[in-house]
Design a protein around this motif. Sequence first.
Motif, PDB file in Angstrom:
ATOM      1  N   VAL A  11      50.792  37.180  47.022  1.00 16.77           N
ATOM      2  CA  VAL A  11      51.137  35.770  47.228  1.00 16.77           C
ATOM      3  C   VAL A  11      50.292  35.166  48.349  1.00 16.77           C
ATOM      4  CG1 VAL A  11      53.048  34.203  47.735  1.00 16.77           C
ATOM      5  CG2 VAL A  11      53.482  36.312  46.475  1.00 16.77           C
ATOM      6  N   PHE A  37      51.544  44.369  45.204  1.00 14.52           N
ATOM      7  CA  PHE A  37      51.809  43.352  44.172  1.00 14.52           C
ATOM      8  C   PHE A  37      50.660  43.229  43.174  1.00 14.52           C
ATOM      9  CE2 PHE A  37      55.428  40.533  45.656  1.00 14.52           C
ATOM     10  CZ  PHE A  37      55.857  41.379  46.658  1.00 14.52           C
ATOM     11  N   ARG A  56      63.352  42.201  44.115  1.00 14.02           N
ATOM     12  CA  ARG A  56      63.104  40.797  43.824  1.00 14.02           C
ATOM     13  C   ARG A  56      64.305  40.182  43.112  1.00 14.02           C
ATOM     14  NH1 ARG A  56      57.826  38.347  42.376  1.00 14.02           N
ATOM     15  NH2 ARG A  56      58.246  36.321  41.480  1.00 14.02           N
ATOM     16  N   ARG A 103      59.518  39.564  52.865  1.00 11.58           N
ATOM     17  CA  ARG A 103      60.645  40.503  52.966  1.00 11.58           C
ATOM     18  C   ARG A 103      60.265  41.872  52.416  1.00 11.58           C
ATOM     19  NH1 ARG A 103      65.922  37.997  50.479  1.00 11.58           N
ATOM     20  NH2 ARG A 103      66.927  39.594  51.744  1.00 11.58           N
ATOM     21  N   PRO A 129      65.606  43.464  50.278  1.00 12.77           N
ATOM     22  CA  PRO A 129      64.196  43.871  50.163  1.00 12.77           C
ATOM     23  C   PRO A 129      63.629  44.431  51.471  1.00 12.77           C
ATOM     24  CG  PRO A 129      64.521  41.730  49.139  1.00 12.77           C
ATOM     25  CD  PRO A 129      65.828  42.093  49.780  1.00 12.77           C
ATOM     26  N   GLU A 130      63.979  43.763  52.625  1.00  9.82           N
ATOM     27  CA  GLU A 130      63.423  44.222  53.897  1.00  9.82           C
ATOM     28  C   GLU A 130      63.966  45.594  54.297  1.00  9.82           C
ATOM     29  OE1 GLU A 130      64.980  41.365  53.316  1.00  9.82           O
ATOM     30  OE2 GLU A 130      66.289  40.708  54.945  1.00  9.82           O
ATOM     31  N   ASP A 143      58.749  32.928  46.256  1.00  9.59           N
ATOM     32  CA  ASP A 143      57.764  34.011  46.125  1.00  9.59           C
ATOM     33  C   ASP A 143      57.196  34.412  47.487  1.00  9.59           C
ATOM     34  OD1 ASP A 143      58.017  34.229  43.386  1.00  9.59           O
ATOM     35  OD2 ASP A 143      56.476  32.709  42.994  1.00  9.59           O
ATOM     36  N   PHE A 149      59.906  36.331  49.352  1.00 11.08           N
ATOM     37  CA  PHE A 149      60.054  37.705  48.864  1.00 11.08           C
ATOM     38  C   PHE A 149      58.894  38.582  49.342  1.00 11.08           C
ATOM     39  CE2 PHE A 149      59.162  40.919  45.529  1.00 11.08           C
ATOM     40  CZ  PHE A 149      60.230  41.757  45.822  1.00 11.08           C
ATOM     41  N   TYR A 150      57.706  38.017  49.305  1.00  8.16           N
ATOM     42  CA  TYR A 150      56.531  38.787  49.733  1.00  8.16           C
ATOM     43  C   TYR A 150      56.684  39.269  51.178  1.00  8.16           C
ATOM     44  CZ  TYR A 150      51.518  39.948  50.035  1.00  8.16           C
ATOM     45  OH  TYR A 150      50.320  40.598  50.179  1.00  8.16           O
TER      46      TYR A 150
END
Lengths: 435, 252
Positions: B90, B86, B52, A388, B74-75, A382, A385-386
């Motif tokens: 996170v 989000f 994701r 990226r 993703p990048e 997680d 991913f955050y």
Amino acid sequence: MQSRRQRIDEQKRGLAEKRLAAVSLPAGGAWATAARQEARQRLLDAGLPVRQDEYWRFTNPGLFTDAGVAAAELLPADDREAVFAGVDCLRIVFVDGVFDAARSGDLAAAGIEIERLADAATRDIHWARELYGKLEAQCQSPVARPLATLNTATAGDGLVIRVGKPVERPVSVSYLRKDAGAEAVLHHVIRLEPGSRLTLLEDGPGAARFSSVAEVEVGDGAAFHHVRVQGRDHGRQAVTALFVRLGTASVCKSFTLTANGRLTRNEVMAELTGREGVLHVAGAAVGDGTAFHQDDTVFITHAAERCESRQVFKKVLRRGAVGVFQGKILVHPEAQLTDGYQISQALLLDESCQFLAKPELEIYADDVKCSHGSTSGAIDPDMLFYLRARGIGIEEAQRLLVLAFLAEALDEIEDDTLAEEIRRRLAGWLERHRA
Amino acid sequence: MLEIRNLHVKLEEEDKAILKGVDLTVEAGKVHAIMGPNGSGKSTLAYVLSGRDGYEVTDGSATLEGKDILEMEPEERAAAGLFLAFQYPVEIPGVGNMTFLRTAVNAQRKARGEEEMSSGDFLKLVREKAKALKIDAEMLKRPVNTGFSGGEKKRNEILQMAMLEPKMCILDETDSGLDVDAMKLVSDGVNALRDAGRGFLVITHYQRLLNHIQPDVVHIMAGGRIVRTGGPELALEVEENGYADILGAEVA
């Protein structure tokens, strides 16, 4: 009939005899010779460690106990920048375990008493006799530290340091290598008089096989800061033992970065003997490949009330690397209001790595706070991913998360400049060791 | 700006279809809202668009300014201008918020072939943007989202959005866990970014956020599809009558 234990003890003593037969007693005056002979006898009685010993189950002591030294290839010298190069300090250099006067600063100008052990040992009377081999001998119970005893018996050089006041300028000891097959055995004795302060820096690969013992007495109200970088030569083997006795309201903070090396065992044995002592030991280890084996073994004794101890050890392992942590907190009945903390964690960058941990608490006082934890796991998907999702590439995101994982250990370094230096070293290592 | 055609998505681990043919176009300069009951696939849509792991696209396409984003990492999607705020930001202990922001800004610039922002310019910009969101220096210094309150986390998301200046912003339940004051701050932050060149997709369960961020188009999602599309009045209808009425009418 011999019992299994008797057979093992005989084997251990046999190893000690064989090993001691291969080395001669270093030259020295009466006190040093007596201390070395006494250590020699203790070692012959106790023997060298074998795999069956409780605290050697996770690490094979064979490379340390063998009479011969396994050679270790030298890392090209142009491949590295001197550690702590930007820090204003008194520099002392040993090459393959031999003091290098030409590359060392003037010991007499340090503002504190620093001598080579080789010199101090020739004197008939010296304050170091009260410490040399003494803390080491005291710490043989309840767990034997035979490799430290071997060091006491055979070390011909090292440093003898006495600090009588707060000293701002750190003392930096570099252990460099020239000979691919050299063995180095160094023994330091350090006394911090009440109210004094010293920062000791250590760095370098040491030798193909490197053994170092430091016996440190931290007087009442004194502070000892220790930052160590164990360098990058892949084949090197190192065993170190740091013995610390802390007085009332004294502080000892020791941090070690281990990068690469075939086998590293760092032991810390510390005893808090006066109230309100503070002891922090921390380490960050990074290893890549099956040839990497790194072991932190710590034993902290709380023998006085209101003391604080912290153990923070983090390991980053990849491609079959192995990390070991054995940490114990022993709290005596009189050590009420002890505040003990221990954490050991490994970040396994793939599934082939191993982290072996043995946390232990033994508490005989009823009003204490002791917590411990040990974890091993992969990078949190997680978090990855955050990062990226914000545009940070996967490799850079991983590096950020690895450094974040190590942060708690690095936070134990009080001096920001030194912490930054360690962070830079780690970032460099991660840059060189990509997936 | 963002074009989604007949998007079908299932969970990678199990044979469970979640999106069953989503069609949606968000034009530059417009704010689209997606409302829908729990489990309708709203958050999955947000995650699939941002890349994701754990989902498999079985059919359909999604493009950003004509570029297929489903094939990108993703990048790469982020560098192409996609941003997901989000629902659950996170916590990353050990990574400072400032380091994180600066690394992200420069990584995207580098990916687009632009020069890195100098630390002076970066500091100036981040201070200015943070001030508008009432994010103090202390919060910038702390590790990313670590120990932040719900409101602080959401404001931090909007700060990242303001710093990265994406073309297409997806806000996933940004109103969840916000009190009235925080909602106002966050909405003001979003509204300040509304621009003729930027599209927004606001995913929310409740209408209340849409009082602050006025949408141009409202979609109702249910069972993995967009089942109704209308103007802002559709959101009010949900507020009045709940989803059951609308979905019931669709079925009938």
